[in-house]
Write an enzyme that holds these catalytic residues in place. Structure first.
Site, PDB file in Angstrom:
ATOM      1  N   VAL A 133       0.844  -1.207   0.000  1.00  0.00           N
ATOM      2  CA  VAL A 133       0.000   0.000   0.000  1.00  0.00           C
ATOM      3  C   VAL A 133       0.878   1.255   0.000  1.00  0.00           C
ATOM      4  O   VAL A 133       0.609   2.219  -0.729  1.00  0.00           O
ATOM      5  CB  VAL A 133      -0.963  -0.011   1.209  1.00  0.00           C
ATOM      6  CG1 VAL A 133      -1.779   1.267   1.237  1.00  0.00           C
ATOM      7  CG2 VAL A 133      -1.895  -1.214   1.144  1.00  0.00           C
TER       8      VAL A 133
ATOM      9  N   TYR B 198      -4.094  -7.620  16.338  1.00  0.00           N
ATOM     10  CA  TYR B 198      -3.789  -6.668  15.270  1.00  0.00           C
ATOM     11  C   TYR B 198      -4.784  -5.492  15.304  1.00  0.00           C
ATOM     12  O   TYR B 198      -4.389  -4.319  15.366  1.00  0.00           O
ATOM     13  CB  TYR B 198      -3.836  -7.391  13.913  1.00  0.00           C
ATOM     14  CG  TYR B 198      -3.881  -6.475  12.729  1.00  0.00           C
ATOM     15  CD1 TYR B 198      -2.798  -5.640  12.444  1.00  0.00           C
ATOM     16  CD2 TYR B 198      -4.996  -6.417  11.899  1.00  0.00           C
ATOM     17  CE1 TYR B 198      -2.841  -4.781  11.361  1.00  0.00           C
ATOM     18  CE2 TYR B 198      -5.039  -5.572  10.813  1.00  0.00           C
ATOM     19  CZ  TYR B 198      -3.968  -4.750  10.540  1.00  0.00           C
ATOM     20  OH  TYR B 198      -4.015  -3.895   9.481  1.00  0.00           O
TER      21      TYR B 198
HETATM   22  N1  UFG Z   1      -9.687 -16.986   2.608  1.00  0.00           N
HETATM   23  C1  UFG Z   1      -9.857 -18.282   2.163  1.00  0.00           C
HETATM   24  N2  UFG Z   1      -8.760 -18.973   1.783  1.00  0.00           N
HETATM   25  C2  UFG Z   1      -7.491 -18.468   1.829  1.00  0.00           C
HETATM   26  C3  UFG Z   1      -7.328 -17.131   2.285  1.00  0.00           C
HETATM   27  C4  UFG Z   1      -8.443 -16.424   2.656  1.00  0.00           C
HETATM   28  O1  UFG Z   1     -10.970 -18.793   2.114  1.00  0.00           O
HETATM   29  O2  UFG Z   1      -6.540 -19.197   1.498  1.00  0.00           O
HETATM   30  C5  UFG Z   1     -10.869 -16.207   2.991  1.00  0.00           C
HETATM   31  C6  UFG Z   1     -10.814 -15.701   4.422  1.00  0.00           C
HETATM   32  O3  UFG Z   1     -11.300 -16.676   5.316  1.00  0.00           O
HETATM   33  C7  UFG Z   1     -11.687 -14.461   4.329  1.00  0.00           C
HETATM   34  C8  UFG Z   1     -11.476 -13.955   2.908  1.00  0.00           C
HETATM   35  O4  UFG Z   1     -10.918 -15.063   2.195  1.00  0.00           O
HETATM   36  O5  UFG Z   1     -13.025 -14.835   4.458  1.00  0.00           O
HETATM   37  C9  UFG Z   1     -10.509 -12.795   2.828  1.00  0.00           C
HETATM   38  O6  UFG Z   1      -9.342 -13.139   3.576  1.00  0.00           O
HETATM   39  P1  UFG Z   1      -8.017 -12.268   3.552  1.00  0.00           P
HETATM   40  O7  UFG Z   1      -7.009 -12.992   4.397  1.00  0.00           O
HETATM   41  O8  UFG Z   1      -7.656 -11.945   2.157  1.00  0.00           O
HETATM   42  O9  UFG Z   1      -8.442 -10.912   4.245  1.00  0.00           O
HETATM   43  P2  UFG Z   1      -9.122 -10.656   5.656  1.00  0.00           P
HETATM   44  O10 UFG Z   1     -10.550 -10.310   5.397  1.00  0.00           O
HETATM   45  O11 UFG Z   1      -8.870 -11.716   6.635  1.00  0.00           O
HETATM   46  O12 UFG Z   1      -8.266  -9.429   6.205  1.00  0.00           O
HETATM   47  C10 UFG Z   1      -8.164  -8.185   5.607  1.00  0.00           C
HETATM   48  C11 UFG Z   1      -6.797  -7.601   5.915  1.00  0.00           C
HETATM   49  C12 UFG Z   1      -6.640  -7.391   7.379  1.00  0.00           C
HETATM   50  C13 UFG Z   1      -7.766  -6.568   7.894  1.00  0.00           C
HETATM   51  C14 UFG Z   1      -9.087  -7.144   7.499  1.00  0.00           C
HETATM   52  C15 UFG Z   1     -10.160  -6.221   7.905  1.00  0.00           C
HETATM   53  O13 UFG Z   1      -5.794  -8.460   5.459  1.00  0.00           O
HETATM   54  O14 UFG Z   1      -5.428  -6.732   7.626  1.00  0.00           O
HETATM   55  O15 UFG Z   1      -9.132  -7.337   6.091  1.00  0.00           O
HETATM   56  O16 UFG Z   1     -11.300  -6.436   7.194  1.00  0.00           O
HETATM   57  F1  UFG Z   1      -7.713  -6.509   9.225  1.00  0.00           F
END
Ligand code: UFG
Length: 317
Positions: free
Chosen positions: A12, A138
């Site tokens: 970012v 976090y």
């Molecule tokens: N997911 C999968 N498989 C994977 C990876 C992710 O199914 O291999 C799912 C996760 O469970 C989630 C979605 O995809 O439902 C998005 O996951 P990400 O890890 O891409 O992102 P997050 O929503 O967990 O997190 C992001 C940022 C964080 C922040 C958060 C706040 O990475 O830093 O959004 O909404 F805190």
């Protein structure tokens, strides 16, 4: 303006630095390159390789109009296993930054906050007035920093803006996502398309959503960069403004995988796996405040565009 960007070699931070330079600002990047990449720092930016907490006071002594503070620890899972790394890396170091800004009269600050400060929402879309109940360390550290900034703005006249990102994705030319430890959905799905990974795991298909998979609000990193430019230029002395940044539309994990199949032409095998601890079912932003107060308008809200740009970046590497 002369601007200091902490973490400007990261995903970012590099995108936002590029946007600031394009808008005519002078940008100095401080990055310890622990997760960032020197070659991601845009041309025209000076790079100081250091932990900003160690050099904040010296560097700000040069004289800056503002700071955009991206440098942070940002892995939710790691924050639960090693909280000290997050309280020190996110809270203690930002306190040092705030004190150095005060010492040298640096008047403007834009801080990378996160949707993780809200935890499991009562209602979606989530406005900035929603209760803040982070479900992981976090999010708790980012919320603590928001509280620090509020009090410094009120007491010392700092012009501050916190931007609470939802799910940042996409790329802009050579500025894209490349983490040594990748945990984010879109880059992981694209790794299946490049053959680096056999399949994508879907973390749970029994969530209370239409297709049973989690819903997130994906925002293009270029739209995010536009918001940072507006935020630093419009920050008001003595005020700590807080804005959610998302598109207001959610996509499920299965919808994202399907968009990646279309963008790449690859079948992308997916396998259902257990739920991931700490995941809320649905996170969608209300960004009405950013639209009305900052005049921010996302131009790349379409999931197909977001995924295509991420794919172009992946292929270029
Ligand atoms: N997911 C999968 N498989 C994977 C990876 C992710 O199914 O291999 C799912 C996760 O469970 C989630 C979605 O995809 O439902 C998005 O996951 P990400 O890890 O891409 O992102 P997050 O929503 O967990 O997190 C992001 C940022 C964080 C922040 C958060 C706040 O990475 O830093 O959004 O909404 F805190």
């Amino acid at each position: 303006m002369k601007l200091l960007v902490t973490g400007g070699a990261g995903y970012v931070g590099s995108n936002c630095s590029a946007r600031l330079v394009e808008a005519g600002h002078e940008v100095v990047v401080v990055d310890d390159l622990s997760t960032g990449h020197a070659d991601a720092v845009p041309e025209g930016c000076r790079l100081i390789q250091a932990d900003f907490a160690d050099v904040a006071s010296t560097v700000l002594g040069e004289g800056f109009d503002g700071v955009l503070h991206f440098a942070a620890k940002s892995l939710v899972g790691e924050s639960m296993q090693d909280p000290a790394k997050y309280w020190h890396g996110n809270v203690v170091t930002t306190l040092r930054l705030l004190d150095a800004m005060r010492e040298h009269g640096t008047s403007r600050l834009v801080f990378s906050s996160t949707a993780a400060v809200y935890g499991e929402p009562d209602d979606v879309p989530i406005p900035e007035t929603a209760p803040t109940r982070p479900t992981n360390t976090y999010g708790a550290t980012k919320l603590a920093v928001d509280h620090m900034i509020t009090s410094y703005a009120a007491a010392h006249g700092l012009a501050a803006v916190s931007l609470r990102y939802f799910n940042v994705a996409g790329a802009q030319g050579r500025y894209g996502e490349r983490h040594a430890t990748e945990t984010h959905l879109i880059p992981l799905v694209l790794q299946v398309a490049t053959g680096q990974r056999e399949q994508i795991q879907v973390f749970g298909d029994d969530w209370p959503t239409e297709d049973g998979t989690c819903i997130r609000d994906y925002i293009h990193v270029t739209d995010l960069a536009d918001a940072h430019l507006l935020a630093i230029e419009n920050a008001t002395a003595g005020k700590h403004a807080i804005y959610n940044l998302g598109n207001g539309t959610g996509f499920s994990v299965l919808q994202v995988i399907e968009a990646c199949r279309e963008a790449t032409g690859h079948e992308i095998p997916a396998k259902v796996a257990p739920r991931r601890a700490g995941d809320p079912a649905v996170l969608v932003a209300s960004s009405e405040r950013a639209r009305t107060e900052l005049g921010w308008k996302p131009e790349r809200a379409d999931i197909a565009t977001i995924v295509q740009d991420a794919w172009a970046f992946t292929q270029s590497r």
